[in-house]
Design an enzyme around this catalytic site. Structure first.
Site, PDB file in Angstrom:
ATOM      1  CB  CYS A   1      -0.925   0.002   1.214  1.00  0.00           C
ATOM      2  SG  CYS A   1      -2.110  -1.344   1.156  1.00  0.00           S
TER       3      CYS A   1
HETATM    4  N1  LIG Z   1      -2.275  -6.418   1.550  1.00  0.00           N
HETATM    5  C1  LIG Z   1      -2.794  -5.421   2.249  1.00  0.00           C
HETATM    6  O1  LIG Z   1      -2.467  -5.234   3.406  1.00  0.00           O
HETATM    7  C2  LIG Z   1      -3.840  -4.494   1.656  1.00  0.00           C
HETATM    8  C3  LIG Z   1      -4.554  -3.659   2.523  1.00  0.00           C
HETATM    9  C4  LIG Z   1      -5.537  -2.832   2.010  1.00  0.00           C
HETATM   10  C5  LIG Z   1      -5.779  -2.825   0.641  1.00  0.00           C
HETATM   11  N2  LIG Z   1      -5.051  -3.632  -0.193  1.00  0.00           N
HETATM   12  C6  LIG Z   1      -5.396  -3.600  -1.618  1.00  0.00           C
HETATM   13  O2  LIG Z   1      -6.154  -4.774  -1.924  1.00  0.00           O
HETATM   14  C7  LIG Z   1      -5.871  -5.215  -3.249  1.00  0.00           C
HETATM   15  C8  LIG Z   1      -5.391  -6.657  -3.223  1.00  0.00           C
HETATM   16  O3  LIG Z   1      -4.190  -6.734  -2.486  1.00  0.00           O
HETATM   17  P1  LIG Z   1      -3.621  -8.088  -1.914  1.00  0.00           P
HETATM   18  O4  LIG Z   1      -2.553  -7.708  -0.958  1.00  0.00           O
HETATM   19  O5  LIG Z   1      -4.704  -8.989  -1.439  1.00  0.00           O
HETATM   20  O6  LIG Z   1      -2.983  -8.713  -3.257  1.00  0.00           O
HETATM   21  P2  LIG Z   1      -2.487 -10.222  -3.477  1.00  0.00           P
HETATM   22  O7  LIG Z   1      -1.493 -10.173  -4.572  1.00  0.00           O
HETATM   23  O8  LIG Z   1      -2.121 -10.845  -2.171  1.00  0.00           O
HETATM   24  O9  LIG Z   1      -3.792 -10.987  -3.994  1.00  0.00           O
HETATM   25  C9  LIG Z   1      -4.427 -10.700  -5.184  1.00  0.00           C
HETATM   26  C10 LIG Z   1      -4.927 -12.002  -5.793  1.00  0.00           C
HETATM   27  O10 LIG Z   1      -5.678 -11.685  -6.970  1.00  0.00           O
HETATM   28  C11 LIG Z   1      -5.456 -12.707  -7.906  1.00  0.00           C
HETATM   29  N3  LIG Z   1      -5.855 -12.224  -9.230  1.00  0.00           N
HETATM   30  C12 LIG Z   1      -5.183 -11.402 -10.065  1.00  0.00           C
HETATM   31  N4  LIG Z   1      -5.915 -11.162 -11.176  1.00  0.00           N
HETATM   32  C13 LIG Z   1      -7.072 -11.852 -11.047  1.00  0.00           C
HETATM   33  C14 LIG Z   1      -8.214 -12.004 -11.844  1.00  0.00           C
HETATM   34  N5  LIG Z   1      -8.308 -11.390 -13.029  1.00  0.00           N
HETATM   35  N6  LIG Z   1      -9.210 -12.792 -11.399  1.00  0.00           N
HETATM   36  C15 LIG Z   1      -9.112 -13.436 -10.213  1.00  0.00           C
HETATM   37  N7  LIG Z   1      -8.042 -13.322  -9.391  1.00  0.00           N
HETATM   38  C16 LIG Z   1      -7.027 -12.543  -9.807  1.00  0.00           C
HETATM   39  C17 LIG Z   1      -3.980 -13.030  -7.770  1.00  0.00           C
HETATM   40  O11 LIG Z   1      -3.667 -14.309  -8.282  1.00  0.00           O
HETATM   41  C18 LIG Z   1      -3.820 -12.951  -6.237  1.00  0.00           C
HETATM   42  O12 LIG Z   1      -4.021 -14.201  -5.618  1.00  0.00           O
HETATM   43  C19 LIG Z   1      -4.843  -4.222  -3.801  1.00  0.00           C
HETATM   44  O13 LIG Z   1      -5.508  -3.217  -4.477  1.00  0.00           O
HETATM   45  C20 LIG Z   1      -4.217  -3.653  -2.546  1.00  0.00           C
HETATM   46  O14 LIG Z   1      -3.680  -2.369  -2.756  1.00  0.00           O
HETATM   47  C21 LIG Z   1      -4.099  -4.486   0.294  1.00  0.00           C
END
Ligand SMILES: NC(=O)c1ccc[n+]([C@@H]2O[C@H](COP(=O)([O-])OP(=O)(O)OC[C@H]3O[C@@H](n4cnc5c(N)ncnc54)[C@H](O)[C@@H]3O)[C@@H](O)[C@H]2O)c1
Length: 449
Positions: free
Chosen positions: A282
Site C-alpha cells: 500500500c
Molecule cells: N495487503 C494489504 O495489506 C492491503 C490492505 C488494504 C488494501 N489492499 C489492496 O487490496 C488489493 C489486493 O491486495 P492483496 O494484498 O490482497 O494482493 P495479493 O497479490 O495478495 O492478492 C491478489 C490475488 O488476486 C489474484 N488475481 C489477479 N488477477 C485476477 C483475476 N483477473 N481474477 C481473479 N483473481 C485474480 C492473484 O492471483 C492474487 O491471488 C490491492 O488493491 C491492494 O492495494 C491491500
C-alpha cells in the site's frame, strides 16, 4: 427467469431478503492477503462464499486445506471447504453463481510508476462475460478516485447490461491490516460508495451483515478518495518522523524517546514511527496513484512527492549509518559480513512485497558487503521485480552465526526475536525499529538508525 448460464436473476428485494436469511452467495475475486480474510468474514457470518483466483496453485492449496497466509489457519480452510461453505475455484465461468462479487485483485505500478489497472480490467472483462441481472459488483482494490465509474463500469456495461437497472456497482476500500489481531476484517468499519442509490443500499446491507460498522458516503469517488487519504496520511507522517530521525540523530537526541514523550499528549497528536523505508503493497504505491490522477486534473501533489523522496531515501541513510558504525570499530563495509534481520515489510507477517530490506541488500552488496539473513516467516529470499536478489535461505540465529557476523541490521522487528540473545552474541547491531530498547545485555554496540 434464468440467464444463459442457467442461473436465476434476482430482484433487489430478493437480494436483500437473501442477505437477511443468508441464502445469498458471496463471491470474492482475488484470494490474496485481502481476499482470503474477506472470505473468512463472510463465511463466519453464515454466507456460502465462493473464492475466485486466476492462480491455480492457490486454488489447489485451498482445496487441499492448506493456507498460504500466516494468520489464516489451514484447519479453518480445510473445515469450511469440506462443509461447502467456502468454494475456491479458478473457473471464471462460475462468476455468475455469486449474487455479489467483491473484487480484491492487485493494483500495482507500471515500470513508469503509473497505476497498473490491468488486473481490474481483466477481472471486469471476466465478470462482463457472465454478468446477470441482480448481481452486485463491489470493487475493493485500492485505486484512484474515478476508477469504478470511468474504468470498471464501461467494461461491465459492455455486456449489454445497464447499471442501476440490471446490475449494481459500488466501491468499498479494503482496510485490512495483516498481522493486526485486534482489528480483524469484521471489526474494521467499512466505507461504501455506490454508483447510484440502489447500489449503495445493496452494498451497505451486504457489508452490514458481516462487519460491525458500515459508513456510507455519497459516491464511489468519495470512497476511493477516502482510501487515498488514509494511506497518504500515513506515508506523509512517516516521512515526517523519518526526517526528524535524521535531524535529531545529528543533535544526539533519540527520536523514539521523543515520540513516546509526545504521545502522552492526550489530544492533537498521533504517534508515527520512523523506520528503514516504506514497505508493503500500500504505502509505497498508493501515493503514486493519487499524484498520477492529480496531474491529470492539472493539480500538484507536493506533499506526496516530498514524502516519497524522504521515505525512499531511508535505506541509503541506514546503509550510511551502518557503514559509519563499522568504521568506529575499525572495519570497512567492503568485506564485512552483515546479517539482515527481518525481510518481511513489517512485524510478524510473511509478506515481502516492496520491503526496504531488498533495497538495503542491493546497497550493501553494491558496497562490497557479504549478506546473509534471518526471517522466520520467509525461509528463502523471493525474486523481486526491481532488485537483484541473491539466492539465500534464512540462516538460523545461533550464537555461532551471530558472533561470526560483523554487524546485525534489524530491518523488521518480528516479535519472535530474542533481542537480548542477539545482543549477547552480535558485535554490532544497527537497529532501525528501536527493537532493542529493552535490551539489558550490553555486549553488542547498538546504534539506532
Ligand atoms: N495487503 C494489504 O495489506 C492491503 C490492505 C488494504 C488494501 N489492499 C489492496 O487490496 C488489493 C489486493 O491486495 P492483496 O494484498 O490482497 O494482493 P495479493 O497479490 O495478495 O492478492 C491478489 C490475488 O488476486 C489474484 N488475481 C489477479 N488477477 C485476477 C483475476 N483477473 N481474477 C481473479 N483473481 C485474480 C492473484 O492471483 C492474487 O491471488 C490491492 O488493491 C491492494 O492495494 C491491500
Amino acid at each position: 427467469m434464468t440467464n444463459s448460464m442457467g442461473d436465476a436473476d434476482i430482484s433487489q428485494l430478493e437480494f436483500l431478503k437473501r442477505v437477511q436469511d443468508r441464502s445469498l452467495t458471496v463471491g470474492v475475486v482475488g484470494l490474496g492477503y485481502v481476499g482470503l480474510p474477506l472470505v473468512r468474514t463472510f463465511v463466519a457470518s453464515g454466507f456460502r462464499t465462493m473464492g475466485f483466483d486466476v492462480d491455480p496453485s492457490k486454488v489447489e492449496r485451498l482445496l487441499a486445506g492448506d493456507s498460504y497466509i500466516g494468520h489464516i489457519p489451514s484447519s479453518w480452510i480445510a473445515d469450511c471447504v469440506a462443509d461447502g461453505k467456502f468454494i475456491p475455484t479458478p473457473d471464471m465461468a462460475r462468476l455468475s453463481e455469486a449474487d455479489a462479487l467483491l473484487i480484491c485483485v492487485p493494483t500495482p505500478l507500471t515500470a513508469e510508476n503509473e497505476p497498473d489497472l490491468s488486473f481490474i480490467r481483466s477481472t471486469g472483462q471476466q465478470i462482463a462475460k457472465t454478468l446477470r441481472a441482480g448481481q452486485l459488483v463491489v470493487l475493493e482494490s485500492t485505486t484512484y478516485p474515478g476508477t469504478t465509474r470511468d474504468v470498471l463500469l464501461p467494461i461491465l456495461e459492455s455486456s449489454g447490461r445497464t447499471v442501476g437497472r440490471d446490475f449494481f456497482l459500488a466501491y468499498s476500500p479494503e482496510r485490512e491490516d495483516p498481522g493486526n489481531r485486534e482489528f480483524e476484517t469484521a471489526r474494521i468499519p467499512k466505507v461504501v460508495g455506490g454508483i447510484d442509490d440502489t447500489s449503495l443500499r445493496l452494498a451497505q446491507e451486504l457489508y452490514h451483515s458481516a462487519v460491525e460498522r458500515v459508513v456510507p458516503v455519497s459516491s464511489c469517488e468519495a470512497a476511493e478518495a477516502c482510501k487515498m487519504l488514509e494511506n497518504t496520511y500515513r506515508a506523509v507522517n512517516i516521512a515526517l518522523v523519518n526526517e526528524l530521525k535524521v535531524i535529531f540523530d545529528r543533535m544526539k537526541i533519540d527520536v523514539w524517546e521523543v515520540i513516546d514523550a509526545a504521545a502522552t499528549k492526550p489530544f492533537g497528536f498521533q504517534p508515527f514511527y520512523p523506520g528503514p523505508g516504506l514497505g508493503g503493497h500500500c504505502l509505497p504505491i498508493d501515493p503514486f496513484y493519487l499524484s498520477w490522477i492529480a496531474r491529470r486534473h492539472g493539480a500538484e501533489s507536493r506533499f506526496i512527492e516530498l514524502a516519497g523522496k524522504i521515505n525512499t531515501g531511508m535505506p541509503r541513510y541506514v546503509a550510511d549509518r551502518l557503514e559509519a558504525a563499522l568504521l568506529e570499530s575499525g572495519k570497512t563495509l567492503a568485506g564485512s559480513r552483515i546479517c539482515i534481520l527481518g525481510i518481511a515489510y513489517k512485524r510478524d507477517v510473511d509478506d515481502p512485497r516492496e520491503s526496504p530490506s531488498f533495497e538495503l541488500i542491493d546497497i550493501l552488496r553494491g558496497r562490497g558487503a557479504e549478506i546473509s539473513y534471518n526471517d522466520p516467516h520467509i525461509p528463502r529470499l523471493p525474486q523481486m521485480r526491481r532488485h537483484d536478489v541473491p539466492p539465500l535461505m534464512s540462516t538460523p540465529l545461533t550464537a555461532e552465526y551471530l558472533s561470526h557476523m560483523d554487524c546485525v541490521l534489524i530491518v523488521t522487528d518480528h516479535s519472535s526475536y530474542d533481542y537480548d540473545f542477539i545482543a549477547r552474541h552480535a558485535p554490532i547491531i544497527v537497529d532501525t525499529r528501536n527493537a532493542t530498547r529493552a535490551v539489558v545485555c550490553k555486549h553488542a554496540r547498538i546504534y539506532r538508525a
